[in-house]
Design an enzyme around this catalytic site. Structure first.
Site, PDB file in Angstrom:
ATOM      1  N   LYS A   7       0.850  -1.196   0.000  1.00  0.00           N
ATOM      2  CA  LYS A   7       0.000   0.000   0.000  1.00  0.00           C
ATOM      3  C   LYS A   7       0.882   1.241   0.000  1.00  0.00           C
ATOM      4  CE  LYS A   7      -3.902   1.937   2.649  1.00  0.00           C
ATOM      5  NZ  LYS A   7      -4.748   1.754   3.869  1.00  0.00           N
ATOM      6  N   SER A  44      -9.782   1.755   2.805  1.00  0.00           N
ATOM      7  CA  SER A  44      -8.873   2.468   1.927  1.00  0.00           C
ATOM      8  C   SER A  44      -7.838   1.592   1.223  1.00  0.00           C
ATOM      9  CB  SER A  44      -8.121   3.539   2.723  1.00  0.00           C
ATOM     10  OG  SER A  44      -7.240   2.938   3.658  1.00  0.00           O
ATOM     11  N   SER A  61      -9.972  -0.403   7.088  1.00  0.00           N
ATOM     12  CA  SER A  61      -9.353  -0.201   5.768  1.00  0.00           C
ATOM     13  C   SER A  61      -8.653  -1.421   5.183  1.00  0.00           C
ATOM     14  CB  SER A  61      -8.353   0.953   5.823  1.00  0.00           C
ATOM     15  OG  SER A  61      -9.025   2.184   5.706  1.00  0.00           O
TER      16      SER A  61
END
Lengths: 95, 497
Positions: free
Chosen positions: B80, B163, B187
């Site tokens: 990420k 996210s 997330s």
């Protein structure tokens, strides 16, 4: 809790965000909706409750008070938009 | 092996294949690079790093040849783009970090590379990890590799959740074997549910936060996204551990999670929190939840209904605590030290112009809420009140864990929705995290695993919540549930197989 344009202007200044006049109205509405939704927290009884300071009970570790890193001024400055003589360059702040 | 067979392997199977010399890491990694190129339209990566991946793969093959393999040697992983990676652009999916190249490596990614992992690239996310649909990224929306097979969503591009949407989309579409994400209020777990993969948030303090771009420091925690519970156990074992550079990382042993998967659930008490049975829950999700409880009962666990009375207050409490911490953490983006700079007539003008141009709408909204609830005259009524409510939420969980060992809930109140939906209604978007936020507020480990498809053909996840630092048991219960669910469906966008 209603947040009006004046409040948006004040908060934006505190947050160092420039918000256009046309966006202030929209943001005032959105923030008011969010704060009104959050208002339900007042229903929770907390008269004898301590505010949380650490989510996991732990004792913070101590370490020796010695310098174990440093001397990396070039690394620190590498991402700055403007530098001079090992310093960041900002707008003039002293008249 | 054909490329699509290589990209279909689990991490556990690929490790065996690498050690048996069935294929090399260079071949395995190239198959993933090629698959990623073919799926560029999913926008799962902000910055692919194919050259670095091949260099790391060659080093992995050398380590394998000399029997010096680590836990992840040769395994291609997506990161990420919230983790700082030395020498590789790190954006947090924000315009304000344009051009930022970290001179250091985050502790979690350093741990992965020390164990031989191979970085495929930096995965897309919601800007500063603020979002539940991966629609707030400055680098564009991520697409879910799943598509509805019937109903009104058929033919539409769907969100991957957020996210960690790029991480989840990459793992589901077989363009990464595993990924690291971060979870502040859901997330990792919510996108895992939307994309039909396993996603785990460990206990707060299990993984170091050093070098991870901060959103809400009392909640942020790194964790794995994988295609099996066993893979999650392998990745967590490689990521976790004490780090002197993060004073909130806990100095306790990291168990062998993979070995712990063999533990039986016989005699365990699984709690069903009745407050999660919300009024407008789709019947399919309720039915899957009941099926999950039944699977665990058949495996020998005892199912007990328990009560977490403060559940409905967790989300509004989160929307004070998280924005407050975010407004403080994001004060560092001043245009001077790194990233975007929009010069103004004086210093304040530079700050305000830079931050207005650099932050997107949702980030600005949260900075505004956070600044407001911390401001003079409102601090006690909002922030202090929220921190007291948070104490009571944690007490709720502590109390139920005297009655049971682990909790079972749905992960999210819906399956994936269409890109563009809920964009104009922040609260509707926030409600995606209604089932994931409570465990975050209490710092507890929680995991989502795919358990079935809804009538539209979209994956649904079930969530398990464990006691603090009891990830080993959480994973063993998850594996029992995984075996019973026997979820073997795959998204339409997942290679040639």
């Amino acid at each position: 809790m209603s947040i009006d344009r004046a409040a948006v202007t004040h908060i934006a200044r505190l947050a160092r965000l420039r918000i256009t006049e046309s966006d202030k109205e929209k943001l005032a509405g959105e923030l008011s909706d969010i704060m009104n939704w959050i208002e339900q927290l007042q229903e929770v009884e907390t008269a004898t409750t301590q505010p949380m300071s650490s989510v996991i009970e732990m004792a913070l570790k101590m370490r020796p008070d010695i310098v174990d890193d440093g001397g990396k001024a070039d690394d620190v400055l590498a991402n700055a938009s403007e530098t001079a003589d090992g310093h960041y360059v900002t707008n003039k702040v002293i008249e | 092996m054909a490329d699509y067979e290589l990209t279909d392997l689990t991490i556990a199977a690929a490790r065996t294949g690498l050690r048996n010399r069935d294929f090399s890491s260079v071949e395995l990694v190239q198959a993933h690079i090629d698959a990623g190129e073919a799926a560029r339209d999913l926008n799962a990566y902000i910055t692919p790093t194919p050259e670095r991946a091949q260099t790391m793969a060659a080093a992995a093959d050398a380590a394998l040849a000399s029997d010096e393999a680590g836990m992840l040697t040769g395994i291609p992983i997506a990161v990420k783009d919230l983790f700082c990676t030395q020498g590789v652009a790190t954006t947090a999916a924000s315009h304000i970090l344009e051009g930022f190249i970290p001179p250091y490596e985050s502790s979690v990614t350093a741990n992965l590379w020390r164990q031989g992992g191979v970085m495929l690239g930096k995965a897309n996310l919601d800007e500063f990890a603020m979002g539940s649909a991966n629609v707030t990224s400055y680098y564009g929306t991520v697409t879910n590799p799943w598509q509805a097979t019937s109903g009104p969503l058929k033919g539409k591009d769907l969100v991957p959740g957020g996210s960690s949407g790029g991480s989840a989309s990459a793992v589901a579409s077989r363009i990464a074997m595993g990924a690291v994400g971060t979870d502040t209020g859901g997330s990792i777990r919510q996108p895992a549910s939307f994309c039909g993969v396993v996603g785990m948030k460990p206990t707060y303090g299990r993984c170091s936060r050093w070098g991870t771009i901060a959103f809400a420091s009392s909640l942020d925690q790194a964790g794995p996204l994988t295609r099996s519970v066993e893979d999650a156990a392998i990745m967590l074992g490689a990521m976790a551990g004490h780090d002197p550079k993060d004073s909130t990382s806990v100095d306790i042993d990291v168990p062998d999670y993979q070995a712990g998967l063999r533990a039986s659930v016989k005699g365990l008490k699984v709690g069903i929190p009745k407050e999660y049975r919300v009024d407008d829950m789709p019947p399919e999700i309720d039915a899957l939840w009941q099926a999950g409880a039944e699977w665990l009962r058949q495996a020998g666990a005892e199912i007990v209904e328990i009560s977490l009375p403060l559940t409905k207050y967790a989300l509004p409490c989160y929307y004070i605590v998280a924005p407050a911490e975010a407004s403080s953490n994001l004060a560092r983006y001043d245009g001077i030290r790194y990233g975007l700079r929009v010069d103004g007539k004086d210093l304040v003008d530079t700050y305000e112009g830079t931050r207005a141009a650099g932050f997107g709408d949702e980030v600005q909204r949260r900075i505004m809420i956070g600044t407001y609830v911390l401001s003079s005259g409102y601090y006690d009524a909002y922030y202090l009140k929220a921190q007291k409510v948070r104490t009571r939420i944690a007490e709720d969980f502590r109390a139920v864990f005297t009655e049971c060992d682990v909790l079972l809930t749905p992960t999210a109140p819906s399956s994936a929705f269409a890109i563009g939906e809920k964009m104009d209604d922040p609260i509707a978007m926030y409600l995606n995290d209604i089932f994931t936020v409570p465990a975050s507020m209490a710092g507890l480990p929680a995991l989502s695993l795919p358990a079935g498809l809804d009538a539209q053909g979209l994956p649904l996840g079930l969530q398990l919540i464990g006691q603090a630092f009891d990830e080993a048991r959480l994973l063993s219960v998850a594996q029992s549930l995984e075996t019973a669910a026997a979820f073997d469906k795959r998204p339409i966008r997942s290679g040639a197989a």
